[in-house]
Design an enzyme around this catalytic site. Structure first.
Site, short mmCIF file in Angstrom:
data_model
loop_
_atom_site.label_atom_id
_atom_site.label_comp_id
_atom_site.label_asym_id
_atom_site.label_seq_id
_atom_site.Cartn_x
_atom_site.Cartn_y
_atom_site.Cartn_z
N GLU A 1 53.61 58.15 24.57
CA GLU A 1 53.51 57.22 23.44
C GLU A 1 52.14 57.37 22.77
O GLU A 1 51.12 56.94 23.32
CB GLU A 1 53.70 55.78 23.91
N ARG B 1 47.31 53.95 15.80
CA ARG B 1 46.12 53.11 15.64
C ARG B 1 44.94 53.87 15.05
O ARG B 1 43.87 53.28 14.85
CB ARG B 1 45.69 52.53 17.00
N THR C 1 52.88 51.31 18.29
CA THR C 1 52.35 50.45 17.22
C THR C 1 53.15 50.63 15.92
O THR C 1 52.58 50.65 14.83
CB THR C 1 50.84 50.68 16.98
N LYS D 1 59.98 45.98 25.63
CA LYS D 1 58.60 46.02 26.11
C LYS D 1 58.08 44.59 26.22
O LYS D 1 58.14 43.84 25.25
CB LYS D 1 57.73 46.83 25.14
#
Length: 216
Positions: free
Chosen positions: A46, A50, A74, A134
């Site tokens: 992952e 960001r 994100t 999640k």
């Protein structure tokens, strides 16, 4: 070029005990980092959106390390999902959940692991057909105790706790019947990447192999 078979969120979660949460500031680090994690037995990667370089890093991994399965973290909106898919991501992870993000990921063929922290958010995701979620931020939002409490009313939901997870507390989460894997940033420390200490990344990845057994 052969189009990869679409993934499900459960397949992403079941591949290894830990999904590494990766923040990359330099495209040059992407490929050696991915290879180092692969060498340690971690295939689902992952890369969080960001940093300005994140999409280029996803693209580099998808192109040069086809044995890895790169995803985008994100993911917060339709534009993020589309950009991630265009870069070669095969799954998406979001910090929260909205129906719009869920639909966007379906539209572009990304398996989605959406973030939830409350019962209402779990119900909203389930209404849209998502039962692999999640739990974020896991430690701050109630940790192991919260997941135990959810096991009753949400008996059909599986979780990937992320946020505050470490090598030390991961076994406690993985011991729970409703936890399939955890997400952790400790596998790729920012300083380690900057120093190019890929051997350490491989060692950290290798340490995760028996975490499920430790938890049980």
């Amino acid at each position: 070029m052969t189009t990869p078979t679409p993934l499900t969120a459960l397949q992403v979660m079941q591949d290894a005990p830990v999904i590494p949460v990766i923040v990359l500031n330099d495209v040059a680090h992407a490929v050696p980092m991915a290879r180092a994690l692969l060498a340690g037995g971690i295939r689902m990667l992952e890369v969080t959106l960001r940093t300005p370089q994140a999409l280029a890093c996803i693209e580099a991994i998808a192109r040069d390390v086809p044995e890895a399965v790169v995803g985008a973290g994100t993911v917060r909106c339709r534009a993020d999902a589309q950009a991630a898919a265009n870069a070669g991501a095969r799954f998406a992870v979001s910090p929260g959940y909205t129906s719009a993000v869920g639909q966007a990921c379906r539209d572009v063929g990304l398996a989605l692991l959406p973030g939830v922290a409350t019962g209402g958010e779990i119900m909203a995701a389930c209404e849209d057909g998502l039962t692999e979620l999640k739990f974020f931020p896991a430690v701050q939002a109630g940790g192991v105790a919260m997941l135990k409490a959810w096991a009753g009313p949400f008996f059909d939901v599986k979780f990937c706790p992320t946020g505050g997870i470490t090598l030390q507390n991961a076994p406690d989460f993985l011991a729970l019947s409703n936890v399939v894997c955890v997400g952790g940033s400790w596998l790729v420390p920012v300083r380690t990447a900057e120093e190019g200490d890929w051997g350490r990344v491989t060692r950290l990845a290798s340490e995760t192999k028996n975490l499920r057994n430790l938890g049980r």
